[in-house]
Design an enzyme around this catalytic site. Sequence first.
Site, short mmCIF file in Angstrom:
data_model
loop_
_atom_site.label_atom_id
_atom_site.label_comp_id
_atom_site.label_asym_id
_atom_site.label_seq_id
_atom_site.Cartn_x
_atom_site.Cartn_y
_atom_site.Cartn_z
N TRP A 190 12.43 -48.92 -5.20
CA TRP A 190 13.69 -48.21 -5.19
C TRP A 190 14.79 -49.04 -5.41
O TRP A 190 15.68 -49.57 -4.50
CB TRP A 190 13.83 -47.62 -3.78
CG TRP A 190 12.96 -46.36 -3.76
CD1 TRP A 190 11.63 -46.04 -4.37
CD2 TRP A 190 13.22 -45.21 -2.71
NE1 TRP A 190 11.39 -44.84 -3.93
CE2 TRP A 190 12.09 -44.44 -2.92
CE3 TRP A 190 14.18 -44.82 -1.71
CZ2 TRP A 190 11.93 -42.94 -2.29
CZ3 TRP A 190 13.81 -43.52 -1.09
CH2 TRP A 190 12.99 -42.85 -1.04
N ASP A 204 11.34 -60.28 -27.35
CA ASP A 204 10.95 -58.90 -27.67
C ASP A 204 9.66 -58.51 -27.07
O ASP A 204 8.66 -58.68 -27.68
CB ASP A 204 11.04 -58.59 -29.20
CG ASP A 204 11.09 -57.08 -29.61
OD1 ASP A 204 10.70 -56.40 -28.61
OD2 ASP A 204 10.79 -56.94 -30.78
N GLY A 223 18.59 -57.13 -16.90
CA GLY A 223 18.35 -56.15 -15.90
C GLY A 223 18.95 -56.17 -14.51
O GLY A 223 19.72 -57.23 -14.15
N VAL A 259 17.61 -56.72 -11.75
CA VAL A 259 17.15 -58.09 -10.98
C VAL A 259 17.20 -59.27 -11.67
O VAL A 259 17.67 -60.29 -11.13
CB VAL A 259 15.55 -57.75 -10.69
CG1 VAL A 259 14.85 -59.28 -10.14
CG2 VAL A 259 15.38 -56.57 -9.75
N THR A 302 5.60 -52.64 -8.83
CA THR A 302 6.09 -51.43 -8.31
C THR A 302 5.24 -50.49 -7.30
O THR A 302 3.90 -50.61 -7.46
CB THR A 302 6.69 -50.57 -9.63
OG1 THR A 302 7.11 -49.18 -8.94
CG2 THR A 302 5.52 -50.20 -10.49
N TYR A 320 3.92 -44.98 -16.65
CA TYR A 320 4.66 -46.02 -16.09
C TYR A 320 3.74 -46.81 -15.12
O TYR A 320 3.56 -48.07 -15.16
CB TYR A 320 5.97 -45.76 -15.53
CG TYR A 320 6.62 -46.94 -14.84
CD1 TYR A 320 7.35 -47.89 -15.36
CD2 TYR A 320 6.80 -46.77 -13.26
CE1 TYR A 320 7.82 -48.85 -14.60
CE2 TYR A 320 7.33 -47.57 -12.64
CZ TYR A 320 7.82 -48.86 -13.46
OH TYR A 320 8.61 -49.75 -12.69
#
Length: 299
Positions: free
Chosen positions: A159, A45, A10, A12, A110, A134
């Site tokens: 963001w 996973d 990803g 990050v 988030t 989410y």
Amino acid sequence: MSVLVFGGNGQVGQELLRALAPLGRVVATTRSGKLADGSDCEIADFNAPESLPALLDRLQPSAVVNAAAYTGVDRAEQEPEVAFRANAQAPAVIAQWCATHGVPMVHYSTDYVFKGDGAAPYGEDDTTEPLGVYGSSKRDGENAVRAAGGRHLIFRTAWVYASHGGNFLRTMLRVGAERDELRVVADQVGTPTPAALIADVTARVLQHPGQLSGTWHLTASGQTSWHGFAEAIFAEAVAVGVLTKAPRVQAISSDQYPTPAKRPAWSVLDNRKLQQDFGIVLPTWQAGLQRVMSEIASG
């Protein structure tokens, strides 16, 4: 120190592999077992949380950083079970293992855990009230990490973008090179935050002598709208030669750009607690943009 990084592919995650390298041995996982450069890594996973303890037992890390997540905000509305497995159930399993073995766990959350109807920056203790699947799955992940009872460092960010991967900045540069005019939402306000900043702060925090545990807001400083961010991206891209000219950016409302999942209109997070607790100065979002754009310009 041996650090296990979940989500090594990803935005990050890729930056973490760089930032954490000086700390000791860093082991990365991805769902495919391949990193962005094509090299092999461990397989994890998050759609099968029950498989994760065996991996942790084998690797025996001294710290765990969870940068893996289901981030398809709109898609989550159609497949909530998948989102909750990755964002809540998998972190719960990891946190339980970490608590049992006395291993600190870093976990990212988030701005979507908040309703987004505020006027002042959200503090860590403000009420969470997600608007969609989410945000709800990420809130449940936070709660599961806390409930496990081990040392945890939850960093809420917002963001996120980088010179690599799929993100708003990369989309703007691609579309801006093709069009003379763009329409960008101007009534959603937040703080653009480079993935590299998140990774660098994480590395600093893991080396901090205080054994702190809790939740912090980790974003760049300041605020802007998506429209303001787009205009800044184009101005900086022209300045460093990434684009030859900037397209016009027309401001529109969220109503003019409907999406399956409702976005928080106000996503500004108060990052003072992190700066105070760890002695870290968080740069402005404009400074972060300049750093990322310079990286893109240098190829």
